[in-house]
Motif scaffolding. Sequence first.
Motif, PDB file in Angstrom:
ATOM      1  N   GLY A   3       0.710  -1.275   0.044  1.00 35.26           N
ATOM      2  CA  GLY A   3       0.062   0.143  -0.095  1.00 35.26           C
ATOM      3  C   GLY A   3       0.747   1.133  -0.089  1.00 35.26           C
ATOM      4  O   GLY A   3       0.341   2.435   0.115  1.00 35.26           O
ATOM      5  N   PHE A   4       2.055   0.940  -0.174  1.00 34.99           N
ATOM      6  CA  PHE A   4       3.051   2.323   0.141  1.00 34.99           C
ATOM      7  C   PHE A   4       4.019   2.571  -1.103  1.00 34.99           C
ATOM      8  O   PHE A   4       5.104   2.454  -0.985  1.00 34.99           O
ATOM      9  N   ARG A   5       3.329   2.046  -2.346  1.00 32.16           N
ATOM     10  CA  ARG A   5       4.408   1.880  -3.469  1.00 32.16           C
ATOM     11  C   ARG A   5       4.961   3.112  -4.166  1.00 32.16           C
ATOM     12  O   ARG A   5       5.616   2.923  -5.171  1.00 32.16           O
ATOM     13  N   HIS A   6       4.141   4.350  -3.784  1.00 29.52           N
ATOM     14  CA  HIS A   6       4.726   5.368  -4.232  1.00 29.52           C
ATOM     15  C   HIS A   6       5.937   5.942  -3.305  1.00 29.52           C
ATOM     16  O   HIS A   6       6.827   6.664  -3.965  1.00 29.52           O
ATOM     17  N   ALA A   7       6.013   5.374  -2.236  1.00 29.99           N
ATOM     18  CA  ALA A   7       7.182   5.889  -1.237  1.00 29.99           C
ATOM     19  C   ALA A   7       8.054   4.854  -1.165  1.00 29.99           C
ATOM     20  O   ALA A   7       9.568   5.201  -0.941  1.00 29.99           O
ATOM     21  N   LEU A   8       8.005   3.366  -1.348  1.00 29.01           N
ATOM     22  CA  LEU A   8       9.012   2.375  -1.467  1.00 29.01           C
ATOM     23  C   LEU A   8       9.005   1.606  -2.454  1.00 29.01           C
ATOM     24  O   LEU A   8       8.129   1.332  -3.316  1.00 29.01           O
ATOM     25  N   ARG A   9      10.317   1.195  -2.836  1.00 27.49           N
ATOM     26  CA  ARG A   9      10.629   0.279  -4.146  1.00 27.49           C
ATOM     27  C   ARG A   9      10.153  -1.053  -3.969  1.00 27.49           C
ATOM     28  O   ARG A   9      10.015  -1.997  -4.914  1.00 27.49           O
ATOM     29  N   TYR A  10      10.083  -1.613  -2.664  1.00 24.71           N
ATOM     30  CA  TYR A  10       9.935  -3.115  -2.243  1.00 24.71           C
ATOM     31  C   TYR A  10      10.761  -3.964  -3.106  1.00 24.71           C
ATOM     32  O   TYR A  10      10.379  -4.934  -3.846  1.00 24.71           O
ATOM     33  N   ALA A  11      11.975  -3.647  -2.990  1.00 28.95           N
ATOM     34  CA  ALA A  11      13.066  -4.460  -3.678  1.00 28.95           C
ATOM     35  C   ALA A  11      14.440  -4.404  -2.693  1.00 28.95           C
ATOM     36  O   ALA A  11      14.773  -3.381  -2.575  1.00 28.95           O
ATOM     37  N   GLU A  12      14.712  -5.548  -2.290  1.00 24.77           N
ATOM     38  CA  GLU A  12      15.839  -5.399  -1.105  1.00 24.77           C
ATOM     39  C   GLU A  12      17.196  -5.369  -2.072  1.00 24.77           C
ATOM     40  O   GLU A  12      17.981  -4.966  -1.802  1.00 24.77           O
ATOM     41  N   HIS A  13      17.226  -6.077  -3.387  1.00 22.32           N
ATOM     42  CA  HIS A  13      18.233  -5.746  -4.192  1.00 22.32           C
ATOM     43  C   HIS A  13      18.066  -4.675  -5.337  1.00 22.32           C
ATOM     44  O   HIS A  13      17.553  -5.517  -6.353  1.00 22.32           O
ATOM     45  N   SER A  14      18.419  -3.626  -5.423  1.00 24.72           N
ATOM     46  CA  SER A  14      18.264  -2.669  -6.707  1.00 24.72           C
ATOM     47  C   SER A  14      19.481  -1.829  -6.919  1.00 24.72           C
ATOM     48  O   SER A  14      20.096  -1.369  -5.907  1.00 24.72           O
ATOM     49  N   SER A  15      19.342  -1.531  -8.015  1.00 25.51           N
ATOM     50  CA  SER A  15      20.244  -0.482  -8.457  1.00 25.51           C
ATOM     51  C   SER A  15      19.883   1.081  -7.701  1.00 25.51           C
ATOM     52  O   SER A  15      20.605   1.826  -7.889  1.00 25.51           O
ATOM     53  N   ARG A  16      18.760   1.076  -7.333  1.00 25.79           N
ATOM     54  CA  ARG A  16      18.073   2.190  -7.139  1.00 25.79           C
ATOM     55  C   ARG A  16      17.418   2.086  -5.692  1.00 25.79           C
ATOM     56  O   ARG A  16      16.299   2.077  -5.386  1.00 25.79           O
ATOM     57  N   PRO A  17      18.468   1.739  -4.741  1.00 24.03           N
ATOM     58  CA  PRO A  17      17.821   1.211  -3.248  1.00 24.03           C
ATOM     59  C   PRO A  17      17.324   2.435  -2.572  1.00 24.03           C
ATOM     60  O   PRO A  17      17.332   3.353  -2.774  1.00 24.03           O
ATOM     61  N   ASP A  18      16.117   1.994  -1.758  1.00 22.68           N
ATOM     62  CA  ASP A  18      15.650   2.675  -0.679  1.00 22.68           C
ATOM     63  C   ASP A  18      16.602   3.085   0.341  1.00 22.68           C
ATOM     64  O   ASP A  18      17.397   2.098   0.755  1.00 22.68           O
ATOM     65  N   THR A  19      16.948   4.489   0.584  1.00 19.88           N
ATOM     66  CA  THR A  19      18.029   4.808   1.649  1.00 19.88           C
ATOM     67  C   THR A  19      17.465   5.263   2.843  1.00 19.88           C
ATOM     68  O   THR A  19      18.131   5.083   3.751  1.00 19.88           O
ATOM     69  N   ILE A  20      16.434   6.055   3.030  1.00 17.30           N
ATOM     70  CA  ILE A  20      15.928   6.551   4.114  1.00 17.30           C
ATOM     71  C   ILE A  20      14.237   6.230   4.149  1.00 17.30           C
ATOM     72  O   ILE A  20      13.757   6.820   2.866  1.00 17.30           O
ATOM     73  N   ALA A  21      13.511   6.089   4.938  1.00 15.82           N
ATOM     74  CA  ALA A  21      11.965   6.104   4.768  1.00 15.82           C
ATOM     75  C   ALA A  21      11.807   6.763   6.221  1.00 15.82           C
ATOM     76  O   ALA A  21      12.299   6.548   7.256  1.00 15.82           O
ATOM     77  N   VAL A  22      10.623   7.379   6.184  1.00 16.78           N
ATOM     78  CA  VAL A  22       9.914   7.979   7.396  1.00 16.78           C
ATOM     79  C   VAL A  22       8.533   7.514   7.469  1.00 16.78           C
ATOM     80  O   VAL A  22       7.783   7.750   6.731  1.00 16.78           O
ATOM     81  N   ALA A  23       8.364   6.560   8.473  1.00 16.91           N
ATOM     82  CA  ALA A  23       6.888   5.792   8.717  1.00 16.91           C
ATOM     83  C   ALA A  23       6.136   6.727   9.865  1.00 16.91           C
ATOM     84  O   ALA A  23       6.677   7.144  10.795  1.00 16.91           O
ATOM     85  N   GLY A  24       4.808   6.976   9.435  1.00 10.13           N
ATOM     86  CA  GLY A  24       3.921   7.761  10.346  1.00 10.13           C
ATOM     87  C   GLY A  24       3.041   6.994  10.726  1.00 10.13           C
ATOM     88  O   GLY A  24       2.574   6.186  10.274  1.00 10.13           O
ATOM     89  N   TYR A  25       2.995   7.059  12.248  1.00  2.00           N
ATOM     90  CA  TYR A  25       1.789   6.356  13.039  1.00  2.00           C
ATOM     91  C   TYR A  25       0.835   7.267  13.685  1.00  2.00           C
ATOM     92  O   TYR A  25       1.333   8.137  14.321  1.00  2.00           O
TER      93      TYR A  25
END
Length: 271
Positions: free
Chosen positions: A152-174
């Motif tokens: 449900g957060f595919r605009h924010a996360l790549r959902y790929a552990e091995h990528s040439s464009r890795p997720d580097t920082i995420a801010v989760a809101g609760y």
Amino acid sequence: MFFQRNNTTRDSVKRFLAQVLAQDCNTVPQAFSTDALIVCEAGLTPGRRRFPYRDPYLLMVSFGMGTVVSTVAPRIPVVRRLLDGMHRDEIFSGKGMHVLSQLVTMDDQFLAGPDLKFSCSQQDFTPCKPPRGLRMEVLQNSAIHSLYQIDGFRHALRYAEHSSRPDTIAVAGYLDNDLIGVAGACADSDDLWQIGVDVLPGIQAKGVGKSLVSELTHRVFKAGKIPYYSTSVANLHSRNLAQSLGYFSVWSEIYAVSDRKTPDQNKLGRH
């Protein structure tokens, strides 16, 4: 390829972005400051954004002056003929999209965009205070993978552990311990990180997304990188969110997409 990365001022950020986009298009930064239509041959140039290359390649970029089109050699004379005499505004409108769609359709592709690209400098950044009750958690690198268990957060996360464009920082809101939104930055290049954000339906327009992007932008600057933010022309809410934090428009782009899969570890282009 050495780029003079400087995220301090608007001018320094724009100069850096012109360097990166010049590598994307296989041209020189000065190409974006002319009123002309420039059509150049695509190439896998060092320093470009690490999107997978899709052959036959086509990318159109405007920094608000003329238009730069990067494409494969056989398409170059065709593109020049189709766009001859068109102003930038026509090229990035229905007329230009129509004639180029006919070209790429022959190769089982379609045109995506126009996308509006925004960036921010430390000098322009206007952080905001989070709404009452919002708790934010910052995750970096492999710690982000825990969020991949939640869709449900595919605009924010790549959902790929091995990528040439890795997720580097995420801010989760609760809110009350429930995850309601995520903003994420992925490394499209070593120094240019793209920001995306997703907020659950019913939570939008309440300041959550803005707060998450604000905190994420601060973290990207702290890492010494340059953030950029992409929206579709019609997504007025997303554009307003970015601009309210000090993001400014830099360029527009249109690109050809197909359903064929290309391994992103050894190809470059648009994902």
